[in-house]
Design an enzyme around this catalytic site. Structure first.
Site, short mmCIF file in Angstrom:
data_model
loop_
_atom_site.label_atom_id
_atom_site.label_comp_id
_atom_site.label_asym_id
_atom_site.label_seq_id
_atom_site.Cartn_x
_atom_site.Cartn_y
_atom_site.Cartn_z
N LYS A 1 -35.30 -65.61 14.87
CA LYS A 1 -34.73 -66.66 15.71
C LYS A 1 -33.71 -66.06 16.68
O LYS A 1 -33.58 -66.50 17.82
CB LYS A 1 -34.08 -67.71 14.82
N ARG A 2 -33.01 -65.04 16.22
CA ARG A 2 -32.01 -64.42 17.09
C ARG A 2 -32.61 -63.81 18.35
O ARG A 2 -32.01 -63.83 19.41
CB ARG A 2 -31.19 -63.38 16.32
#
Ligand code: GLU
Length: 507
Positions: free
Chosen positions: A263-264
């Site tokens: 997600k980062r």
């Protein structure tokens, strides 16, 4: 043996929003099922209640509805192999745990978490297995009377799988070939916990795949390490004859550098890693989704299909039906697939181009309304033609606004650099003449207006570029946009004249 009907499943745990890698797994299962006229089952694996997140199940169902991935059976779809939520199948699992215990393929263990922790400190790389289990507190090591006494007293226990050491376990994987693991490296996995009367993932997964008559297990690479244990479980039950074929899909990798997509990466580079927007009920954190970011579901499907698979040639644009007929597990790669999110944007552009203008226009309406346009004042034909003129210039429907705003609002200002370049002392006079020429026309169609205006410029010996750009500047507000006379045809004579008039006053 008679051919079994192909049955595959997608079996998420409802622990949060579905990651884009999970969507790809579901898509491959869907394509495989459709291609073989088989069934796709939707099972919810919720035996780990500590990780349950409210809303996750609904989110997953809504994601597939949006993407056009349909299931034949399962939670919310019904079917004859239910219930499809594992938390509703406790009694079934208990029967199978009992069966393994009776067959001597599993045993009861009383070691407390504290005792296990103690062992880990004492023995380097401690593993609960054939080499250590006789030194632990379990039904293999303890006298029968003591086991009975503890059970009668209601002592908490787990059931562990008894892995026989020194055996090569073969997992025949449709993508990776023959994967061999020696059973000595496996531990005696916990299959069941008396504390919550629930099985662990491994037992529930195998029992359900068996009872639901699953023929192929297509899932992410992260489950490959569990596969040898699953093969052993099938054997322990005597189900090897109907053991599904495994196919472990390649990992999705970061767009740049190495490692698993996270997600980062999405936050950093500005792309979603979830199909839909998600608001976490526990942390309050929001995550962007492909739907809300303006992707067309067809584009997302096509993009994902090619992350880890190819049709054997360089064809890229494929509809769901084409994917169904072309999909092939043997063309899936073993190597991880780089998540090239820019390619996803390109697919969106291509799908907007291919989508009928009227359908894109319908998607454009809420965008217009959001910019304060009274959409009802425009008929569908107008909107459709506007979209047809500008959609080649955008990657997302929302970007149509920047390209088409002048079809809905007259310019309020004029791009400074264009004014400098294209608007001279002479221009107001020439624009006055142009207005006379336009006024005199009854046929304002693009083709005719072009002929007349170009004819007039040529006859007068004016500079074509300067006149046409000043004209454009007056009507659009800057020197860009589609073919000038396509614009004026849509705006109509009155509006075109009014805009030139206004520009002459304002500039
Ligand atoms: N519940 C597992 C998951 O969340 C399923 C793994 C499998 O397909 O066997 O992905």
């Amino acid at each position: 043996m008679a051919e079994r009907k192909v049955r595959v499943r997608f079996a998420p745990s409802p622990t949060g929003p579905l990651h884009i890698g999970g969507v790809r797994t579901a898509l491959y299962n869907y394509l495989f099922a459709r291609q073989h006229n088989g069934d796709l089952v939707f099972r919810i694996e919720d035996t780990d209640s500590s990780r349950f997140v409210p809303g996750a199940e609904e989110y997953i169902i809504e994601s597939f509805r949006w993407l056009g991935i349909t299931f034949d059976e399962g939670v919310s779809f019904g079917g004859s192999h239910g219930p499809y939520r594992q938390s509703e199948r406790r009694d079934i699992y208990k029967r199978y745990v009992k069966e393994l215990l009776e067959k001597g393929k599993a045993y009861v263990a009383f070691d407390t978490p504290a005792e296990l922790e103690e062992k880990r400190k004492e023995i380097h790389n401690f593993q609960y297995d054939a080499s250590t289990r006789m030194g632990m507190r379990n039904s293999l090591a303890m006298p029968q009377e003591e086991v009975s006494r503890l059970m009668a007293a209601g002592t908490q226990y787990v059931v562990r799988f008894k892995v026989e050491p020194d055996e090569d376990v073969h997992v025949n994987d449709l993508i990776r070939g023959d994967v061999v693991i020696n059973s000595s490296i496996l531990d005696d996995k916990v299959l069941y916990k008396s504390a919550d009367e629930l099985p662990t993932y491994h037992l529930a997964n195998i029992v359900d795949d068996h009872l639901m008559e699953i023929t192929h297990v297509i899932r992410g690479e992260e489950w490959l390490p569990s596969a040898p244990l699953h093969v052993l479980l099938y054997r322990a039950f005597g189900w090897e004859g109907t053991m599904p074929q495994f196919a472990h899909l390649p990992l999705l990798l970061k767009p740049e550098g190495n490692g698993k997509l996270s997600k980062r990466d999405g936050d950093r580079l500005g792309f979603p890693v979830f199909p839909l927007e998600w608001h976490d009920p526990k942390t309050g954190e929001s995550s962007s989704g492909y739907r809300e970011a303006g992707y067309l579901p067809e584009a997302v499907v096509n993009f994902l299909a090619l992350l880890g698979w190819n049709p054997g040639n360089d064809q890229e644009l494929m509809s769901m039906d084409e994917l169904v007929s072309l999909f092939n597990l043997s063309h899936c790669s073993k190597a991880g697939a780089k998540f090239d999110y820019k390619k996803g944007i390109w697919f969106n552009h291509e799908y907007i181009l291919r989508k009928p203008d009227a359908e894109v226009a319908a998607l454009f309406k809420p965008v217009l309304a959001g910019h304060g346009v009274d959409v009802a004042a425009y008929n569908d034909d107008y909107l459709t033609r506007v979209v047809g003129l500008v959609k080649g210039r955008v990657n997302f429907v929302k970007e149509l606004w920047e390209q088409a705003r002048f079809f809905f609002v007259a310019p309020e200002s004029y791009a400074e650099k264009d004014v400098k370049k294209r608007w001279s002392e002479d221009t107001p006079r020439i624009m006055g003449e142009l207005m006379d020429v336009l006024r005199g026309m009854t046929d304002f169609s693009s083709k005719h207006a072009e002929e007349v205006v170009i004819g007039w410029i040529t006859e007068k010996g004016y500079h074509m570029g300067n006149v046409m750009n000043a004209f454009r500047l007056a009507v659009v507000g800057e020197c860009k946009g589609p073919h000038m006379f396509d614009i004026t045809e849509l705006l109509g004579k009155e509006e075109t004249l009014a805009r030139i008039e206004k520009a002459v006053q304002a500039i």
